[in-house]
Every structure is written in C-alpha cells, then in structure tokens.
Scaffold this motif. Structure first.
Motif, short mmCIF file in Angstrom:
data_model
loop_
_atom_site.label_atom_id
_atom_site.label_comp_id
_atom_site.label_asym_id
_atom_site.label_seq_id
_atom_site.Cartn_x
_atom_site.Cartn_y
_atom_site.Cartn_z
N GLN A 125 -27.38 5.95 -31.52
CA GLN A 125 -26.22 6.87 -32.21
C GLN A 125 -25.57 7.52 -31.31
OE1 GLN A 125 -27.30 7.75 -36.30
NE2 GLN A 125 -25.75 9.79 -35.98
N ASP A 129 -30.60 8.79 -37.72
CA ASP A 129 -30.11 7.45 -37.43
C ASP A 129 -29.38 7.18 -38.92
OD1 ASP A 129 -29.61 4.77 -36.07
OD2 ASP A 129 -30.70 4.27 -38.00
N PRO A 153 -32.49 6.97 -29.20
CA PRO A 153 -31.76 6.83 -30.23
C PRO A 153 -30.14 5.97 -29.96
CG PRO A 153 -31.69 8.96 -29.95
CD PRO A 153 -32.90 8.58 -29.30
#
Length: 475
Positions: A60, A177, A58
């Motif tokens: 993030q 997310d 991810p």
C-alpha cells in the motif's frame, strides 16, 4: 407604592438561525470546486494506491502500520526512532499556516479546512435535492410535515449518511491493507475497533457537515482566535469598500454609492454574515461574497471590487484617491511573509537532507549491567552487550560486527562462531555479543576502556558505529 415586575434574565445562548446559502458563480466559487475535488479525491483514493516494496512488506503506497510501528509513504519508510521526520512535517505545517495567514488571512478555513470542504459537499447535495436558497427556505418555514417534505428530508439525510460513511470508511483504510480490510468489513470479520472508528467518524461527519456547519467554525474551532493574532494591517482579508458603496441606494439614484443593497453578498455567505458590517470573526474569507457582488456590478455596468480582498492599510490609501496597491508587492512579498517562507524552506530542506543521508542500517548498543563483568576460568574478563541491528532493506542482509579503539579487546557473537549475523528483511534483531579482554591486559586490569562497535552491511559496504565502554576489574 408602585409594583415593578422583575425583568426576565437574558439568555446567554443565541439559538441557531439556519443558513441557506444561495448558489453563486465566479472565480472564487470555481476555485473552491477545484480544491474540493482535489482534496476529496486525494482522501478517498490514496489508500487504494499500490506500491511494490518487495516480499514481506505491504504494497500500500500510504500506510500507517501501527502494528509494526511503521509509516510508509510511497518509497519512504519511517521507523519509530525517526519520528523527527513527523515532527518536522508538523513544524512545516505550522509555519505554512503562519505564512498563509499573515498574507491572506483565514484562507485555510475558506478553502481547504475539512469542515469547510465537507460542508460545501453537503450543501451541494442539499441544493440538488431541495433546490436553491428560496426553495430551501420555503421548505424550512413549512410547519406541516407532508409527504413531499418528509421525502426530501429522508433522501437528503440518506445521501449525507452515505458521504459520512464513505468518509469514516476511508479513514480506517490508511491503517491497514485497504482491500483486505474492505473484504473483512463486508463479511463482518473486521476487528471491532474498525467498526467503532467508522461509526464515530460517520456520526461526527454527518452532524458537523449537515447540521452544525458554521457553528463548528464559530464555537468549536480555536483557529478564528489564533489566526486573528497572526494578522496585521497588511494582511489581505475580504472587506467592503464603504467609501465606494456608501450611501446605499437605488441604482438610478445619483447620490447613492455603488452598493444597491441587493443582499447578494449576505445570501451566498455560508457563515450568514454581512461583510458590509466590517471584519468579523465568523468570516472565513471564502470569497463567495466577492463573486456575488461582482456579478451584481457586472449587471449594473459598474466597476468590480466593491467587495474584495484588501488590507486595513488599503483604506486610507484608496480613500485618498490612489489606485489599489499591488497585491504581490505590498501584501505577499513583505518581510514577515518572506521570513516565514525562509524558515519553512529551511525545515523542508533539512528534512530532505536527513532523508537522503540516513543509513539503511542502524545500530543501538545497551550494556548488560547485571553483572557488570564476568571473570572466566582462564582469567579473561567478559562484558556482555545487547545490540539492536536494524535492517531497512527489503531483503535479508548479513551484518559483520567488529570493534575498534582498544587493541586487546575482541568480540564474540552469541549463537554463532562467525563474526557476522543474518538480519531479516525490514526488521530489527536483538543480538547479544560478548566483549573480552585477555588476562593481564590493560582493559582487563583497568577500570573503564572506551571502544567502538562497528557494523558493516556485507552486501554494499554500508557501515554504522556506536561508542561504548568496557568495564575491567579496576585493580
């Protein structure tokens, strides 16, 4: 015979008296504005920060990935077996609370507590819509619900609801997310858990910050009782210098003290208390009463500090004619606070060292005990083990598996003729291996033989090991 009417039982519950704090200017109010902007900015903006971790991970910056049991914080990735990092951060938070409380009392409650921050924001919105203290009091005391009162209340509640909804929405973005979840929320395709969480947090923020306010601090929060036990006679809290202010009277009365009983300190207090009555559990040491009193003293041309930060030990010192003690030398830098600081720093340094020396690969070994060993057709004794190979890198790595400690043992990797396996990026792979001892060898005929598994990352040479035991026939 006289008849005496029985007394009505006294209620154990005191009905809430609404509090309408007056607007105030000053250093402490400005500090609270800055902390509010910074803390709310961090809370609302953080889920939208991006961080490039490469493919299959991810992007993030801060993410609590419950599905994959991972916590991402910028370049740091915490795996489930590394929960001690979270435990260390909680210990640091506790020690930090001890430190600030022993030095400055309930400074956390007054400036950085979420209940305080959101209540401040709700009061600010209320003041924008309904006016300052006197206007809000008049509206509250107005029994008749006319169009103006209904309009102001509805607009205020809608503004509060928007803030509460943003609060609940921001929280769920930390767990998946953020852009994808926002799209799913808008298109009504998000998981019901997301909507439920947002609904619960929206409702609690709306009620706690808009209606309960100081009641949460007084009756629901345990910290007023706990923090009271952390304070001593040298702890700085907000107090009233009654030796200066008493007796109260008019400004022109030569026999009166500095306090003119203007009630400014009471009118600005978000907890609705009178600091001149002494230390009270309700006081969150926000400093707004200091700003209000200093403003009055400035208008009267008198010395500031009638209400200010002081310790219990300061009273006898100042009433004897001495100047106020040095805040840093007598209240901040003292053995108790220095001890908390040292402990806090040691935990922090320990976490940093553990973070930088932790390996990027990890290995756990679990022997298969059913059966304990197997005798092959040629007399070879075989033990089976399950190895969990953890690759924390953002790309797949080839791991070589070997063993040391017993010259007559050899390892065979199930499913491949090679001595190495490819472990996918940022994953834990379960690999079964067989350790075999030739017929007649010491490990084969013996009972237990200690040895060591070694795993090497062939890309950079990183190595980890785990000790285990080989079970022979025991002849």
């Amino acid at each position: 015979m006289s008849s005496v009417e029985p007394e009505e039982p006294k209620s154990l519950y005191a009905a809430r008296e609404p509090i309408f704090p007056r607007r105030v200017k000053g250093d402490f109010r400005n500090l609270k504005w800055v902390i509010m902007i910074v803390t709310l900015g961090i809370y609302y903006v953080t889920p939208w920060l991006r961080w490039d971790r490469g493919p299959n991970l991810p992007d993030q910056a801060v993410l609590v990935d419950l599905a994959n049991r991972r916590f991402f914080f910028f370049w740091i990735e915490i795996w489930p077996h590394e929960f001690y990092f979270i435990a260390g951060l909680l210990i640091m938070a506790g020690l930090g609370l001890f430190l600030f409380t022993s030095a400055l009392g309930r400074v956390w409650c007054g400036y950085a507590c979420p209940q305080t921050v959101w209540t401040d924001l709700f009061i600010l919105v209320e003041r924008w819509i309904e006016g300052d203290r006197n206007a809000r009091l008049r509206l509250h005391r107005q029994k008749r619900l006319d169009f103006r009162k209904a309009r102001l209340r509805v607009v205020k509640w809608l503004a509060w609801l928007a803030i509460a909804l943003a609060t609940g929405g921001a929280w769920v973005f930390y767990f998946t997310d953020a852009p994808s979840l926002l799209r799913d929320l808008v298109t009504l395709e998000a998981h019901p858990v997301a909507y439920t969480t947002i609904g619960v947090l929206t409702a609690t923020t709306f009620v706690f910050g808009g209606f309960m306010r100081e009641q949460v601090c007084i009756y629901m929060c345990p910290w007023p009782r706990i923090q009271g036990a952390m304070m001593d006679e040298s702890t700085l809290t907000i107090g009233y210098r009654d030796w200066r202010g008493e007796p109260r009277g008019k400004a022109r009365d030569p026999k009166a003290g500095d306090c003119v009983d203007c009630m400014a300190c009471v009118n600005v207090c978000p907890m609705g208390i009178d600091i001149r009555d002494g230390q009270q559990m309700e006081c969150i040491t926000c400093g707004l009463c200091i700003d209000a009193c200093d403003e009055t003293m400035d208008r009267l041309g008198r010395r500031r500090g009638l209400v200010g930060y002081l310790a219990i030990s300061d009273e006898a010192w100042e009433t004897s004619g001495h100047q106020p003690k040095s805040v840093w030398r007598h209240h901040i830098f003292r053995p108790r606070t220095l001890l908390y600081t040292v402990l806090w720093a040691l935990v922090g340094v320990g976490l940093l060292v553990a973070l930088f020396i932790r390996p990027e690969i990890n290995l756990t070994v679990a022997p298969v005990r059913n059966p304990v060993n197997v005798t092959l057709s040629d007399g070879t004794i075989r033990n089976t083990y399950e190895l969990r190979l953890r690759n924390k890198h953002a790309e797949a790595r080839r791991f070589e598996i070997a063993l040391t400690g017993a010259a007559d043992l050899r390892v065979d990797i199930e499913g491949t003729p090679y001595g190495s396996v490819m472990v996918p990026a940022d994953e834990t792979m379960l690999q079964r291996v067989h350790v075999m001892a030739p017929p007649g060898s010491a490990a084969a005929v013996g009972d237990l033989t200690d040895f060591r598994f070694w795993v090497e990352d062939l890309s950079n040479g990183d190595r980890v090991h785990r000790d285990s035991t080989f079970n022979g026939k025991g002849e």
